[in-house]
Design an enzyme around this catalytic site. Structure first.
Site, PDB file in Angstrom:
ATOM      1  N   HIS A 191     -38.017   6.835  37.789  1.00  0.00           N
ATOM      2  CA  HIS A 191     -37.059   6.291  36.816  1.00  0.00           C
ATOM      3  C   HIS A 191     -37.788   5.350  35.868  1.00  0.00           C
ATOM      4  CE1 HIS A 191     -33.607   7.308  39.770  1.00  0.00           C
ATOM      5  NE2 HIS A 191     -33.707   8.227  38.816  1.00  0.00           N
TER       6      HIS A 191
ATOM      7  N   GLU B  57     -36.085   1.045  47.739  1.00  0.00           N
ATOM      8  CA  GLU B  57     -35.558   0.352  46.564  1.00  0.00           C
ATOM      9  C   GLU B  57     -36.108  -1.066  46.645  1.00  0.00           C
ATOM     10  OE1 GLU B  57     -33.802   1.550  44.115  1.00  0.00           O
ATOM     11  OE2 GLU B  57     -32.909   3.388  44.881  1.00  0.00           O
TER      12      GLU B  57
ATOM     13  N   GLU C 295     -37.961   1.420  36.049  1.00  0.00           N
ATOM     14  CA  GLU C 295     -38.295   0.808  37.342  1.00  0.00           C
ATOM     15  C   GLU C 295     -39.797   0.519  37.403  1.00  0.00           C
ATOM     16  OE1 GLU C 295     -36.314   3.394  40.197  1.00  0.00           O
ATOM     17  OE2 GLU C 295     -34.420   3.138  39.128  1.00  0.00           O
TER      18      GLU C 295
ATOM     19  N   HIS D 246     -38.684   3.163  44.267  1.00  0.00           N
ATOM     20  CA  HIS D 246     -37.724   2.950  43.180  1.00  0.00           C
ATOM     21  C   HIS D 246     -37.421   1.455  43.157  1.00  0.00           C
ATOM     22  CE1 HIS D 246     -36.169   7.079  42.084  1.00  0.00           C
ATOM     23  NE2 HIS D 246     -36.919   7.372  43.143  1.00  0.00           N
TER      24      HIS D 246
HETATM   25  O1  0X9 Z   1     -29.772   6.914  42.451  1.00  0.00           O
HETATM   26  C1  0X9 Z   1     -30.986   7.008  42.705  1.00  0.00           C
HETATM   27  O2  0X9 Z   1     -31.680   7.943  42.295  1.00  0.00           O
HETATM   28  C2  0X9 Z   1     -31.657   5.936  43.571  1.00  0.00           C
HETATM   29  N1  0X9 Z   1     -31.284   4.630  43.130  1.00  0.00           N
HETATM   30  S1  0X9 Z   1     -31.852   4.054  41.705  1.00  0.00           S
HETATM   31  O3  0X9 Z   1     -31.216   2.768  41.451  1.00  0.00           O
HETATM   32  N2  0X9 Z   1     -33.406   3.785  41.822  1.00  0.00           N
HETATM   33  O4  0X9 Z   1     -31.591   5.022  40.697  1.00  0.00           O
HETATM   34  C3  0X9 Z   1     -31.200   6.093  44.995  1.00  0.00           C
HETATM   35  C4  0X9 Z   1     -31.346   7.471  45.541  1.00  0.00           C
HETATM   36  C5  0X9 Z   1     -30.785   7.509  46.910  1.00  0.00           C
HETATM   37  N3  0X9 Z   1     -30.496   8.852  47.250  1.00  0.00           N
HETATM   38  C6  0X9 Z   1     -29.226   9.301  47.457  1.00  0.00           C
HETATM   39  N4  0X9 Z   1     -28.199   8.527  47.510  1.00  0.00           N
HETATM   40  N5  0X9 Z   1     -29.156  10.604  47.597  1.00  0.00           N
HETATM   41 ZN    ZN Z   2     -34.772   4.824  40.751  1.00  0.00          ZN
END
Ligand code: 0X9
Ligand code: ZN
Length: 411
Positions: A158, A357, A161, A287
């Site tokens: 991302h 994260e 990040e 992330h």
């Molecule tokens: O949404 C995402 O891709 C991740 N969080 S972020 O804030 N870095 O964008 C988390 C991904 C976790 N995976 C799932 N929930 N499948």
């Molecule tokens: Zn992310």
């Protein structure tokens, strides 16, 4: 779930992010949205509007999205507040400790050139905008690398990040410096393991986010979509249960999954790399932010079916959490999202897979979750060092953490 630390403080304070200039595809207004949500099911409904959920609390989430998504949340009756920021921040001065793409390229080129016996640097793909996606392979025995157990570490899926790019870079530098300095643990690891590090999966997005010296809060890559918008969410584009929930089919949205699984150069580059390095047993994707250790599944609420695999993820996540203080949990405890890296790497290759994260836990006061300033880089690396060493150590057989000598042993 994380405890509500900011309760009682005004939403204005909650939204006091670092200066951010918002430039997005089309002429949408973008907002931080405080949305009422009490469980993972409600959070999944929110994610399905196409916003990116960034903070999860017991009774609400903070999401980032455009005016259409804001309207959808208003219709649901769940929108508690919205904040539209539009002020500037100067990346190069205050945050010059962060590496832009050229600086990152220079740093890893130097590392590879000065240590040709242990570091190999390759380009695994060229992006739409012509940037190389770099991979470092670090091992003391390149001739026999594919015979050794391997772990892969990556960052920068991302765009905004940026801390997630600094971690893999520092990790590579740490391994080399410590090996050269005679650290017996690192010497042992590099003699017996094959380490793969991809610091930035999405260099086009990263560069766009810092273009013109002001942050743009960009998340996706910079593909031109069929409807004229820009960007695919690379963490929704992987080809395991792709498009089965928590991702959007609309190119306007923050969580756009792309026209098909692995439609993107970046995710395909990771796929090809992991597919061909069959000695990889452990994967970690950095992330930011929220201080979480996540593991599959993310596309459904049910846990991993194979009991030992579930136990290994849980045990490793809990152990690592003791070092970095993050919250360990299954990805879908946050919200359902399909097409992420770790569902694919575990789902297809049975690689033990984690998403970290990173810090901070919250968006903070004048700091900003995605833009927490240079002061966090080293402390965040230090708290994650033991987890990194641990993952590398157990890559010979992650099932060792169960102390029962069962489960697949690779290779
Ligand atoms: O949404 C995402 O891709 C991740 N969080 S972020 O804030 N870095 O964008 C988390 C991904 C976790 N995976 C799932 N929930 N499948
Ligand atoms: Zn992310």
């Amino acid at each position: 779930m994380k405890k509500l630390k900011l309760i009682g403080l005004s939403l204005f304070c909650l939204f006091t992010f670092s200066s951010i200039k918002q430039v997005q595809s089309k002429d949408y207004q973008y907002y931080w949205l405080k949305v009422s949500a009490h469980d993972k099911f409600q959070r999944s409904v929110i994610a399905n509007t196409g916003v990116a959920i960034e903070i999860v609390k017991d009774d609400y989430v903070i999401a980032y999205g455009n005016d259409l998504q804001k309207e959808a949340l208003e219709k649901l009756g769940w929108l508690e507040a919205a904040s539209n920021l539009a002020f500037e921040k100067d990346f190069p001065t205050k945050d010059s400790a962060y590496h832009n793409y050229a600086e990152l390229t220079d740093a890893i080129t130097k590392l590879a050139n000065e240590n040709p016996d242990i570091v190999k640097m390759t380009s695994i793909a060229k992006t739409n905008e012509g940037r190389d996606i770099w991979a470092l392979q670090i091992t003391a025995d390149h001739a026999h690398a594919s015979d050794k157990p391997a772990a892969i570490f990556m960052g920068g899926h991302h765009a905004r990040e940026h801390l997630s790019v600094e971690m893999p870079l520092l990790w590579a530098q740490y391994l080399v410096t410590q090996f050269r300095g005679g650290n017996p643990r690192v010497i042992g690891l590099l003699n017996s393991r094959d380490v793969h590090i991809i610091p930035v999966v999405n260099p086009d997005g990263m560069e766009y986010d810092i273009k013109d010296g002001s942050y743009k809060m960009w998340r996706k890559n910079r593909s031109r979509n069929a409807n004229g918008t820009y960007g695919v969410d690379l963490n929704r584009n992987y080809g395991y249960q792709w498009g089965t929930g928590g991702s959007s089919s609309d190119g306007n949205n923050e969580t756009y999954m792309g026209p098909k699984a692995f439609s993107e150069i970046e995710s395909t580059a990771i796929k090809n790399y992991v597919d061909t390095h069959t000695n990889i047993t452990i994967l970690l994707s950095f992330h930011s932010f929220s201080k979480l250790i996540l593991y599959p599944w993310g596309h459904k609420y049910a846990g991993i079916e194979t009991a030992n695999d579930k136990l290994v993820h849980e045990k490793m996540a809990t152990t690592m959490a003791e070092w970095n203080g993050y919250q360990p949990q299954q990805s879908s405890e946050l919200y359902i999202a399909s097409g992420d890296t770790t569902d694919w790497s575990y789902g297809v290759h049975k690689i033990i897979s984690f998403t970290f994260e990173l810090d901070p836990a919250n968006n903070g006061f004048g700091g900003g979750g995605f833009y927490p300033g240079p002061g966090v880089i080293d402390p965040v690396f230090q708290k994650n060092l033991e987890p990194l060493l641990y993952l590398l150590d157990y890559s010979d057989n992650p099932y060792r953490v169960l102390n029962v000598g069962i489960g697949p042993i690779k290779p």
